[in-house]
Design an enzyme around this catalytic site. Sequence first.
Site, PDB file in Angstrom:
ATOM      1  N   LYS A   1      10.510  -8.420 -16.960  1.00 57.50           N
ATOM      2  CA  LYS A   1      11.419  -9.189 -16.808  1.00 57.50           C
ATOM      3  C   LYS A   1      11.764  -9.333 -15.262  1.00 57.50           C
ATOM      4  CE  LYS A   1      15.652  -7.836 -17.019  1.00 57.50           C
ATOM      5  NZ  LYS A   1      17.105  -7.732 -16.561  1.00 57.50           N
ATOM      6  N   ASN A   2      12.132  -8.207 -14.780  1.00 56.31           N
ATOM      7  CA  ASN A   2      12.794  -8.263 -13.303  1.00 56.31           C
ATOM      8  C   ASN A   2      11.619  -8.772 -12.348  1.00 56.31           C
ATOM      9  OD1 ASN A   2      15.037  -7.655 -14.110  1.00 56.31           O
ATOM     10  ND2 ASN A   2      15.012  -5.265 -13.702  1.00 56.31           N
TER      11      ASN A   2
ATOM     12  N   ARG B   1      22.141 -12.421 -13.090  1.00 58.95           N
ATOM     13  CA  ARG B   1      22.199 -11.857 -11.725  1.00 58.95           C
ATOM     14  C   ARG B   1      21.008 -12.602 -10.815  1.00 58.95           C
ATOM     15  NH1 ARG B   1      25.097  -8.905  -8.941  1.00 58.95           N
ATOM     16  NH2 ARG B   1      24.348  -7.740  -7.277  1.00 58.95           N
TER      17      ARG B   1
ATOM     18  N   CYS C   1      24.560  -7.874 -15.829  1.00 57.72           N
ATOM     19  CA  CYS C   1      25.169  -6.754 -16.358  1.00 57.72           C
ATOM     20  C   CYS C   1      26.278  -6.111 -15.504  1.00 57.72           C
ATOM     21  CB  CYS C   1      24.115  -5.678 -16.757  1.00 57.72           C
ATOM     22  SG  CYS C   1      23.187  -6.013 -18.287  1.00 57.72           S
TER      23      CYS C   1
ATOM     24  N   ARG D   1      28.113  -4.145  -7.570  1.00 58.62           N
ATOM     25  CA  ARG D   1      27.102  -4.816  -7.207  1.00 58.62           C
ATOM     26  C   ARG D   1      27.305  -5.745  -5.880  1.00 58.62           C
ATOM     27  NH1 ARG D   1      23.674  -6.231 -12.726  1.00 58.62           N
ATOM     28  NH2 ARG D   1      21.978  -5.759 -11.258  1.00 58.62           N
ATOM     29  N   PRO D   2      27.643  -5.710  -4.839  1.00 54.36           N
ATOM     30  CA  PRO D   2      27.858  -6.395  -3.817  1.00 54.36           C
ATOM     31  C   PRO D   2      26.394  -6.892  -3.276  1.00 54.36           C
ATOM     32  CG  PRO D   2      28.101  -4.222  -2.959  1.00 54.36           C
ATOM     33  CD  PRO D   2      27.953  -4.062  -4.409  1.00 54.36           C
ATOM     34  N   ILE D   3      26.502  -8.048  -2.505  1.00 57.68           N
ATOM     35  CA  ILE D   3      25.081  -8.657  -2.168  1.00 57.68           C
ATOM     36  C   ILE D   3      25.259  -8.707  -0.534  1.00 57.68           C
ATOM     37  CG2 ILE D   3      24.848  -9.919  -3.908  1.00 57.68           C
ATOM     38  CD1 ILE D   3      25.371 -12.424  -2.467  1.00 57.68           C
ATOM     39  N   ASP D   4      25.976  -7.592   0.091  1.00 53.57           N
ATOM     40  CA  ASP D   4      26.160  -7.806   1.821  1.00 53.57           C
ATOM     41  C   ASP D   4      24.813  -7.489   2.225  1.00 53.57           C
ATOM     42  OD1 ASP D   4      26.679  -5.228   0.308  1.00 53.57           O
ATOM     43  OD2 ASP D   4      26.575  -4.358   2.329  1.00 53.57           O
TER      44      ASP D   4
ATOM     45  N   ASP E   1      17.532   2.123 -14.701  1.00 50.92           N
ATOM     46  CA  ASP E   1      17.427   1.532 -15.746  1.00 50.92           C
ATOM     47  C   ASP E   1      17.254   2.527 -17.155  1.00 50.92           C
ATOM     48  OD1 ASP E   1      18.450  -0.703 -14.437  1.00 50.92           O
ATOM     49  OD2 ASP E   1      16.391  -1.567 -14.690  1.00 50.92           O
TER      50      ASP E   1
ATOM     51  N   ARG F   1      18.634 -10.295 -23.938  1.00 49.28           N
ATOM     52  CA  ARG F   1      18.355 -10.856 -22.223  1.00 49.28           C
ATOM     53  C   ARG F   1      17.171 -10.231 -21.875  1.00 49.28           C
ATOM     54  NH1 ARG F   1      23.724 -10.589 -18.856  1.00 49.28           N
ATOM     55  NH2 ARG F   1      22.323 -11.450 -17.451  1.00 49.28           N
TER      56      ARG F   1
HETATM   57  C1  EPZ Z   1      17.774  -4.572  -9.807  1.00 44.46           C
HETATM   58  O1  EPZ Z   1      19.010  -4.871  -9.370  1.00 44.46           O
HETATM   59  C2  EPZ Z   1      17.594  -4.771 -11.133  1.00 44.46           C
HETATM   60  N1  EPZ Z   1      17.817  -6.131 -11.561  1.00 44.46           N
HETATM   61  C3  EPZ Z   1      18.285  -3.919 -12.022  1.00 44.46           C
HETATM   62  O2  EPZ Z   1      18.073  -4.060 -13.403  1.00 44.46           O
HETATM   63  C4  EPZ Z   1      18.140  -2.369 -11.548  1.00 44.46           C
HETATM   64  O3  EPZ Z   1      19.072  -1.601 -12.352  1.00 44.46           O
HETATM   65  C5  EPZ Z   1      18.344  -2.328 -10.108  1.00 44.46           C
HETATM   66  O4  EPZ Z   1      17.401  -3.316  -9.440  1.00 44.46           O
HETATM   67  C6  EPZ Z   1      18.109  -0.959  -9.398  1.00 44.46           C
HETATM   68  O5  EPZ Z   1      16.625  -0.654  -9.826  1.00 44.46           O
HETATM   69  C7  EPZ Z   1      16.901  -7.123 -11.322  1.00 44.46           C
HETATM   70  O6  EPZ Z   1      15.692  -6.749 -10.764  1.00 44.46           O
HETATM   71  C8  EPZ Z   1      17.118  -8.413 -11.799  1.00 44.46           C
HETATM   72  P1  EPZ Z   1      19.830  -3.066  -6.188  1.00 44.46           P
HETATM   73  P2  EPZ Z   1      19.809  -5.280  -8.118  1.00 44.46           P
HETATM   74  O7  EPZ Z   1      20.218  -4.508  -5.064  1.00 44.46           O
HETATM   75  O8  EPZ Z   1      18.774  -5.766  -7.254  1.00 44.46           O
HETATM   76  C9  EPZ Z   1      23.921  -1.639  -3.793  1.00 44.46           C
HETATM   77  C10 EPZ Z   1      18.238  -4.358 -15.628  1.00 44.46           C
HETATM   78  O9  EPZ Z   1      18.740  -3.528 -16.610  1.00 44.46           O
HETATM   79  N2  EPZ Z   1      24.025  -2.989  -3.054  1.00 44.46           N
HETATM   80  O10 EPZ Z   1      18.639  -2.208  -5.781  1.00 44.46           O
HETATM   81  O11 EPZ Z   1      20.946  -5.966  -8.292  1.00 44.46           O
HETATM   82  C11 EPZ Z   1      24.319  -1.951  -5.232  1.00 44.46           C
HETATM   83  O12 EPZ Z   1      25.595  -2.182  -5.555  1.00 44.46           O
HETATM   84  C12 EPZ Z   1      18.903  -4.556 -14.255  1.00 44.46           C
HETATM   85  O13 EPZ Z   1      17.189  -4.929 -15.642  1.00 44.46           O
HETATM   86  C13 EPZ Z   1      24.891  -2.919  -1.960  1.00 44.46           C
HETATM   87  O14 EPZ Z   1      25.925  -2.160  -2.009  1.00 44.46           O
HETATM   88  O15 EPZ Z   1      19.935  -3.580  -7.775  1.00 44.46           O
HETATM   89  C14 EPZ Z   1      23.700  -0.507  -6.010  1.00 44.46           C
HETATM   90  O16 EPZ Z   1      24.614   0.412  -5.959  1.00 44.46           O
HETATM   91  C15 EPZ Z   1      20.246  -3.859 -14.338  1.00 44.46           C
HETATM   92  N3  EPZ Z   1      24.635  -4.213  -1.396  1.00 44.46           N
HETATM   93  C16 EPZ Z   1      22.264  -0.340  -5.212  1.00 44.46           C
HETATM   94  O17 EPZ Z   1      22.606  -1.073  -3.866  1.00 44.46           O
HETATM   95  C17 EPZ Z   1      23.600  -5.002  -1.479  1.00 44.46           C
HETATM   96  O18 EPZ Z   1      23.784  -6.032  -0.569  1.00 44.46           O
HETATM   97  C18 EPZ Z   1      20.988  -0.946  -5.820  1.00 44.46           C
HETATM   98  O19 EPZ Z   1      21.180  -2.186  -6.080  1.00 44.46           O
HETATM   99  C19 EPZ Z   1      22.604  -4.569  -2.472  1.00 44.46           C
HETATM  100  C20 EPZ Z   1      22.590  -3.634  -3.271  1.00 44.46           C
END
Ligand code: EPZ
Length: 429
Positions: A21-22, A92, A116, A121-124, A304, A396
């Site tokens: 999926k991802n 997301r 979820c 989950r910031p996007i900074d 996950d 989902r």
């Molecule tokens: C992806 O989420 C997956 N989603 C998530 O799967 C998975 O849990 C996660 O990666 C970790 O493996 C998709 O691929 C659609 P990250 P993502 O950016 O990309 C912090 C599922 O169940 N962060 O790697 O959102 C963030 O808050 C889902 O299938 C920042 O602070 O995860 C987290 O603590 C749930 N700033 C960590 O980094 C940012 O700009 C990792 O997040 C980006 C992230």
Amino acid sequence: MKYVMKGGIPLVGEVTVSGAKNAALGVLTAAIMADETVTVENLPDVMDIKVLLSAFEEIGVAVERPSRHKARLNGANIFSACADSDNMKKIRASYYLLGALLGKYHHAEVALPGGCNIGTRPIDQHLKGFRLLGADVSMKDGKVILDARELHGAHIYLDMASVGATINLMLAAAMAKGNTIIENAAKEPHIVDVANMLNSMGASIKGAGMDVIRIKGVDRLHGSEYMIIPDQIEAGTFMMAAAITRGDILVRNIIPQHMDAISAKLIEMGCEVTELGSAIRVTGKPNFYACNVKTLPYPGFPTDMQPLMGVCLSLAEGTGIITESIYENRFKYVDELAKMGVDAEVRGTVAVFKGSGILRGAEVNAPDLRAGAALVLAGLAADGYSVVNNIEYVLRGYEDFDGKLRELGAEIAVAEDDRDIHKFKMRVG
Ligand code: EPZ
């Protein structure tokens, strides 16, 4: 919607894992960057993918579905770089449109991501990268707005190895002028899959799957045919299902090396794990032993899989500790497990499970996708009947979850209301 189930049956047999999926969410978004037809195969038939494809159609992407697991996309007639529909807000991964539209049109307006609720989950890091690539970033009416006169290569150092930021920046940089370096990049299997997909469309991305990714921007991306990798987390879920129900499951269509962290923990707990080419067999044991787990970016133990490990530890002998190092709010399922008799305590990002060997059937609520799947497996291991509410979360991300479990011998059905639950109980006895 709910699942109703009767536990206590060891799951035995074979299951075939669907496409990831991802990975699919990133690959499909990459596909719309071309003005030619792109065919994507091995798509999982799950709600997040349907929602994303509907959202694409709303901005002018031509989407054809020749079969259940295949889509043909053409992004030549995209008429709007503004993606803020309700569909966009539901998932997301809609934020990948930021990178794709910025790369292709130098402008993007995308509603802030849903998904979820497992932490803030910031996007900074995504936005920092877009700025370095030359975009002005602003927020208006709940949308992120990106605008660049010219998109140019940049040297980007991510503060954390974010999956989303790495994919988003690969998408934008693939069509930027000049060279981009992403340092401290995420290394998850779907990063590699999206990079391979972009390369199949004419991009030049090297190093995906390593800490440093190097991208040479190209002027255009062309049509392609691409097959999504198998879902690491779905595969891991069925591996855990064998341990949790003390069953014996052959999980087909996997990439063995993606499963290493999960296999290692199952072996440490006393389960038998046998690699057989593109399949893996897990034989659960009546008694298995607690271990400690810390979630980490790939190749570490995936966050996950953490709720599934929580269920395993609830049934193991001894005390097991999970440290969640990616998300600060991913233990909501522990309160639900308590309804099944689990003795566990959460302190911040650490959960301590005192394994009891048994679970009691109960009615529980799925708090998110993976925790929902974990509670289903808990119900299948528990004594008597269980009901898992809010299974929309599970739908989902897992294709035909209950159907695949039934093939393995589980007594499980989808129920809308108490009448359906009653009917299930009458049938199963
Ligand atoms: C992806 O989420 C997956 N989603 C998530 O799967 C998975 O849990 C996660 O990666 C970790 O493996 C998709 O691929 C659609 P990250 P993502 O950016 O990309 C912090 C599922 O169940 N962060 O790697 O959102 C963030 O808050 C889902 O299938 C920042 O602070 O995860 C987290 O603590 C749930 N700033 C960590 O980094 C940012 O700009 C990792 O997040 C980006 C992230």
